[in-house]
Design a protein around this motif. Structure first.
Motif, PDB file in Angstrom:
ATOM      1  N   CYS A   1       0.820  -1.212   0.000  1.00  0.00           N
ATOM      2  CA  CYS A   1       0.000   0.000   0.000  1.00  0.00           C
ATOM      3  C   CYS A   1       0.850   1.257   0.000  1.00  0.00           C
ATOM      4  CB  CYS A   1      -0.954  -0.004   1.198  1.00  0.00           C
ATOM      5  SG  CYS A   1      -2.352  -1.126   0.933  1.00  0.00           S
ATOM      6  N   VAL A   2       1.922   1.256   0.757  1.00  0.00           N
ATOM      7  CA  VAL A   2       2.825   2.416   0.749  1.00  0.00           C
ATOM      8  C   VAL A   2       3.347   2.659  -0.660  1.00  0.00           C
ATOM      9  CG1 VAL A   2       5.094   3.246   1.506  1.00  0.00           C
ATOM     10  CG2 VAL A   2       3.499   2.292   3.170  1.00  0.00           C
ATOM     11  N   THR A   3       3.790   1.602  -1.336  1.00  0.00           N
ATOM     12  CA  THR A   3       4.343   1.775  -2.683  1.00  0.00           C
ATOM     13  C   THR A   3       3.272   2.193  -3.689  1.00  0.00           C
ATOM     14  OG1 THR A   3       4.115  -0.570  -3.246  1.00  0.00           O
ATOM     15  CG2 THR A   3       6.210   0.123  -2.254  1.00  0.00           C
ATOM     16  N   ALA A   4       2.002   1.879  -3.408  1.00  0.00           N
ATOM     17  CA  ALA A   4       0.899   2.250  -4.307  1.00  0.00           C
ATOM     18  C   ALA A   4       0.255   3.579  -3.927  1.00  0.00           C
ATOM     19  CB  ALA A   4      -0.155   1.144  -4.314  1.00  0.00           C
ATOM     20  N   GLY A   5       0.743   4.219  -2.879  1.00  0.00           N
ATOM     21  CA  GLY A   5       0.173   5.497  -2.455  1.00  0.00           C
ATOM     22  C   GLY A   5      -1.142   5.375  -1.703  1.00  0.00           C
ATOM     23  N   VAL A   6      -1.389   4.218  -1.119  1.00  0.00           N
ATOM     24  CA  VAL A   6      -2.619   3.976  -0.361  1.00  0.00           C
ATOM     25  C   VAL A   6      -2.321   4.187   1.122  1.00  0.00           C
ATOM     26  CG1 VAL A   6      -4.326   2.247   0.303  1.00  0.00           C
ATOM     27  CG2 VAL A   6      -3.500   2.337  -2.062  1.00  0.00           C
ATOM     28  N   VAL A   7      -3.139   4.996   1.776  1.00  0.00           N
ATOM     29  CA  VAL A   7      -2.982   5.234   3.208  1.00  0.00           C
ATOM     30  C   VAL A   7      -3.961   4.327   3.957  1.00  0.00           C
ATOM     31  CG1 VAL A   7      -3.109   6.929   5.070  1.00  0.00           C
ATOM     32  CG2 VAL A   7      -2.270   7.615   2.801  1.00  0.00           C
ATOM     33  N   VAL A   8      -3.409   3.329   4.630  1.00  0.00           N
ATOM     34  CA  VAL A   8      -4.200   2.408   5.434  1.00  0.00           C
ATOM     35  C   VAL A   8      -4.262   2.959   6.851  1.00  0.00           C
ATOM     36  CG1 VAL A   8      -4.324   0.058   6.375  1.00  0.00           C
ATOM     37  CG2 VAL A   8      -3.536   0.427   4.026  1.00  0.00           C
ATOM     38  N   VAL A   9      -5.480   3.042   7.397  1.00  0.00           N
ATOM     39  CA  VAL A   9      -5.642   3.539   8.767  1.00  0.00           C
ATOM     40  C   VAL A   9      -6.200   2.465   9.703  1.00  0.00           C
ATOM     41  CG1 VAL A   9      -5.828   5.956   8.047  1.00  0.00           C
ATOM     42  CG2 VAL A   9      -7.898   4.565   8.261  1.00  0.00           C
ATOM     43  N   GLY A  10      -6.513   1.305   9.166  1.00  0.00           N
ATOM     44  CA  GLY A  10      -7.002   0.199   9.985  1.00  0.00           C
ATOM     45  C   GLY A  10      -6.899  -1.106   9.223  1.00  0.00           C
ATOM     46  N   TYR A  11      -6.625  -2.191   9.948  1.00  0.00           N
ATOM     47  CA  TYR A  11      -6.499  -3.506   9.318  1.00  0.00           C
ATOM     48  C   TYR A  11      -6.738  -4.567  10.385  1.00  0.00           C
ATOM     49  CZ  TYR A  11      -4.338  -7.304   6.528  1.00  0.00           C
ATOM     50  OH  TYR A  11      -4.078  -8.455   5.811  1.00  0.00           O
ATOM     51  N   THR A  12      -7.700  -5.436  10.151  1.00  0.00           N
ATOM     52  CA  THR A  12      -7.906  -6.624  10.977  1.00  0.00           C
ATOM     53  C   THR A  12      -8.122  -7.804  10.039  1.00  0.00           C
ATOM     54  OG1 THR A  12     -10.299  -6.284  11.140  1.00  0.00           O
ATOM     55  CG2 THR A  12      -8.949  -5.356  12.915  1.00  0.00           C
ATOM     56  N   ASP A  13      -7.831  -8.978  10.528  1.00  0.00           N
ATOM     57  CA  ASP A  13      -7.995 -10.177   9.711  1.00  0.00           C
ATOM     58  C   ASP A  13      -8.674 -11.251  10.552  1.00  0.00           C
ATOM     59  OD1 ASP A  13      -7.809 -12.160   7.772  1.00  0.00           O
ATOM     60  OD2 ASP A  13      -5.672 -12.502   8.053  1.00  0.00           O
TER      61      ASP A  13
ATOM     62  N   ALA B   1      -6.902   0.687  -5.599  1.00  0.00           N
ATOM     63  CA  ALA B   1      -5.488   0.353  -5.391  1.00  0.00           C
ATOM     64  C   ALA B   1      -5.313  -0.489  -4.126  1.00  0.00           C
ATOM     65  CB  ALA B   1      -4.646   1.620  -5.314  1.00  0.00           C
ATOM     66  N   ALA B   2      -6.116  -0.222  -3.107  1.00  0.00           N
ATOM     67  CA  ALA B   2      -6.051  -1.002  -1.870  1.00  0.00           C
ATOM     68  C   ALA B   2      -6.467  -2.445  -2.132  1.00  0.00           C
ATOM     69  CB  ALA B   2      -6.939  -0.380  -0.803  1.00  0.00           C
ATOM     70  N   THR B   3      -7.464  -2.635  -2.969  1.00  0.00           N
ATOM     71  CA  THR B   3      -7.904  -3.980  -3.325  1.00  0.00           C
ATOM     72  C   THR B   3      -6.814  -4.700  -4.112  1.00  0.00           C
ATOM     73  OG1 THR B   3     -10.203  -3.257  -3.337  1.00  0.00           O
ATOM     74  CG2 THR B   3      -9.697  -5.307  -4.519  1.00  0.00           C
ATOM     75  N   ALA B   4      -6.236  -4.024  -5.087  1.00  0.00           N
ATOM     76  CA  ALA B   4      -5.187  -4.615  -5.921  1.00  0.00           C
ATOM     77  C   ALA B   4      -3.929  -4.944  -5.118  1.00  0.00           C
ATOM     78  CB  ALA B   4      -4.845  -3.671  -7.066  1.00  0.00           C
ATOM     79  N   ALA B   5      -3.669  -4.206  -4.070  1.00  0.00           N
ATOM     80  CA  ALA B   5      -2.449  -4.413  -3.275  1.00  0.00           C
ATOM     81  C   ALA B   5      -2.418  -5.795  -2.612  1.00  0.00           C
ATOM     82  CB  ALA B   5      -2.306  -3.315  -2.229  1.00  0.00           C
ATOM     83  N   HIS B   6      -3.560  -6.440  -2.463  1.00  0.00           N
ATOM     84  CA  HIS B   6      -3.569  -7.778  -1.861  1.00  0.00           C
ATOM     85  C   HIS B   6      -2.823  -8.787  -2.743  1.00  0.00           C
ATOM     86  CE1 HIS B   6      -5.897  -7.172   1.750  1.00  0.00           C
ATOM     87  NE2 HIS B   6      -6.692  -6.366   1.054  1.00  0.00           N
ATOM     88  N   ALA B   7      -2.932  -8.661  -4.056  1.00  0.00           N
ATOM     89  CA  ALA B   7      -2.212  -9.572  -4.952  1.00  0.00           C
ATOM     90  C   ALA B   7      -0.703  -9.373  -4.814  1.00  0.00           C
ATOM     91  CB  ALA B   7      -2.653  -9.361  -6.397  1.00  0.00           C
ATOM     92  N   GLN B   8      -0.265  -8.128  -4.737  1.00  0.00           N
ATOM     93  CA  GLN B   8       1.162  -7.861  -4.560  1.00  0.00           C
ATOM     94  C   GLN B   8       1.636  -8.378  -3.207  1.00  0.00           C
ATOM     95  OE1 GLN B   8       3.585  -6.323  -6.827  1.00  0.00           O
ATOM     96  NE2 GLN B   8       4.655  -7.546  -5.296  1.00  0.00           N
ATOM     97  N   ALA B   9       0.841  -8.162  -2.174  1.00  0.00           N
ATOM     98  CA  ALA B   9       1.204  -8.641  -0.835  1.00  0.00           C
ATOM     99  C   ALA B   9       1.359 -10.157  -0.833  1.00  0.00           C
ATOM    100  CB  ALA B   9       0.160  -8.202   0.187  1.00  0.00           C
ATOM    101  N   HIS B  10       0.451 -10.841  -1.505  1.00  0.00           N
ATOM    102  CA  HIS B  10       0.533 -12.304  -1.569  1.00  0.00           C
ATOM    103  C   HIS B  10       1.828 -12.735  -2.273  1.00  0.00           C
ATOM    104  CE1 HIS B  10      -0.770 -16.442  -1.606  1.00  0.00           C
ATOM    105  NE2 HIS B  10      -0.544 -16.490  -2.903  1.00  0.00           N
ATOM    106  N   ALA B  11       2.179 -12.055  -3.342  1.00  0.00           N
ATOM    107  CA  ALA B  11       3.404 -12.391  -4.073  1.00  0.00           C
ATOM    108  C   ALA B  11       4.645 -12.147  -3.222  1.00  0.00           C
ATOM    109  CB  ALA B  11       3.479 -11.576  -5.362  1.00  0.00           C
ATOM    110  N   TRP B  12       4.595 -11.167  -2.327  1.00  0.00           N
ATOM    111  CA  TRP B  12       5.748 -10.839  -1.486  1.00  0.00           C
ATOM    112  C   TRP B  12       5.814 -11.643  -0.194  1.00  0.00           C
ATOM    113  CZ3 TRP B  12       5.208  -4.790  -1.714  1.00  0.00           C
ATOM    114  CH2 TRP B  12       5.747  -4.323  -2.916  1.00  0.00           C
ATOM    115  N   CYS B  13       4.738 -12.275   0.219  1.00  0.00           N
ATOM    116  CA  CYS B  13       4.683 -12.928   1.531  1.00  0.00           C
ATOM    117  C   CYS B  13       5.577 -14.174   1.556  1.00  0.00           C
ATOM    118  CB  CYS B  13       3.248 -13.295   1.892  1.00  0.00           C
ATOM    119  SG  CYS B  13       3.116 -14.181   3.458  1.00  0.00           S
ATOM    120  N   PHE B  14       6.637 -14.120   2.352  1.00  0.00           N
ATOM    121  CA  PHE B  14       7.584 -15.234   2.455  1.00  0.00           C
ATOM    122  C   PHE B  14       6.900 -16.513   2.938  1.00  0.00           C
ATOM    123  CE2 PHE B  14      10.519 -11.603   3.766  1.00  0.00           C
ATOM    124  CZ  PHE B  14      10.982 -11.392   2.480  1.00  0.00           C
TER     125      PHE B  14
END
Length: 156
Positions: free
Chosen positions: A78-90, A125-138
Motif C-alpha cells: 500500500c505504501v508503494t501504491a500510495g494507499v494510506v491504510v488507517v485500519g487492518y484486521t484479519d 489500489a487497496a484492493t489490488a495491493a492484496h495480490a502484490q502482498a501475496h506475491a511478497w509474503c515469504f
C-alpha cells in the motif's frame, strides 16, 4: 537486494510427568518456545491430540504466521501504491485434514482482511495491493496449499 536470512528458536518439551513417554496418555504435550530477547511462548498440541487448549499449537502458529506476513506485506504494498491504510484486521481460518495414517495437512487457508483506507480514491489500489502482498509474503510462498484472500475495503 538479495540476501539469506537465518532464524533460530529453542523448543523445549516440559511435559514429563515423571515417566517420560512410557505411554501415549502418560505425558503432557507442554512445550516452551523461546527466541533470545523475546517473551517465551507457551505451546502444546491441539486439544484433539491431547493438548492444552489454552496454549498455542503448531496449527495456530502457522495460521498466525500467514496472517501476519500478509498484513505486513500488504502495508508495504500500500505504501508503494500510495494507499494510506488507517485500519487492518484479519479473521483468518484454515482447514487441516487428517490422512488416517497419523498425519495430515492443511488443505487451504483463507485470509479475510478488513482494511480501512483514508480516502475513497484509494479503494481500487487497496484492493489490488492484496495480490502484490501475496506475491511478497515469504510464508505464503513457503507452503504447499492455497492461501486465498477475501478482503473488504472501507473508507475512514
Amino acid at each position: 537486494m538479495f540476501g539469506e536470512h537465518r532464524y533460530s528458536v529453542r523448543t523445549e518439551w516440559t511435559g514429563d510427568r515423571g515417566t517420560g513417554t512410557s505411554g501415549y496418555r502418560d505425558y503432557d504435550r507442554a512445550v516452551t518456545i523461546e527466541i533470545d530477547g523475546k517473551p517465551a511462548l507457551l505451546a502444546s498440541s491441539d486439544k484433539p491430540f491431547r493438548g492444552d487448549p489454552s496454549r498455542w499449537n503448531p496449527e495456530d502458529l502457522l495460521l498466525a504466521a500467514l496472517s501476519e506476513c500478509h498484513l505486513l506485506s500488504y502495508l508495504h504494498a500500500c505504501v508503494t501504491a500510495g494507499v494510506v491504510v488507517v485500519g487492518y484486521t484479519d479473521q483468518a481460518s484454515g482447514v487441516m485434514r487428517e490422512d488416517g495414517r497419523g498425519g495430515g495437512a492443511f488443505q487451504e487457508v483463507v485470509l479475510r482482511p478488513q482494511v480501512v483506507v483514508a480516502d475513497e480514491s484509494m479503494v481500487d489500489a487497496a484492493t489490488a495491493a492484496h495480490a502484490q502482498a501475496h506475491a511478497w509474503c515469504f510464508i505464503a510462498n513457503s507452503v504447499n496449499f492455497p492461501v486465498r484472500h477475501e478482503p473488504t475495503i472501507a473508507v475512514a
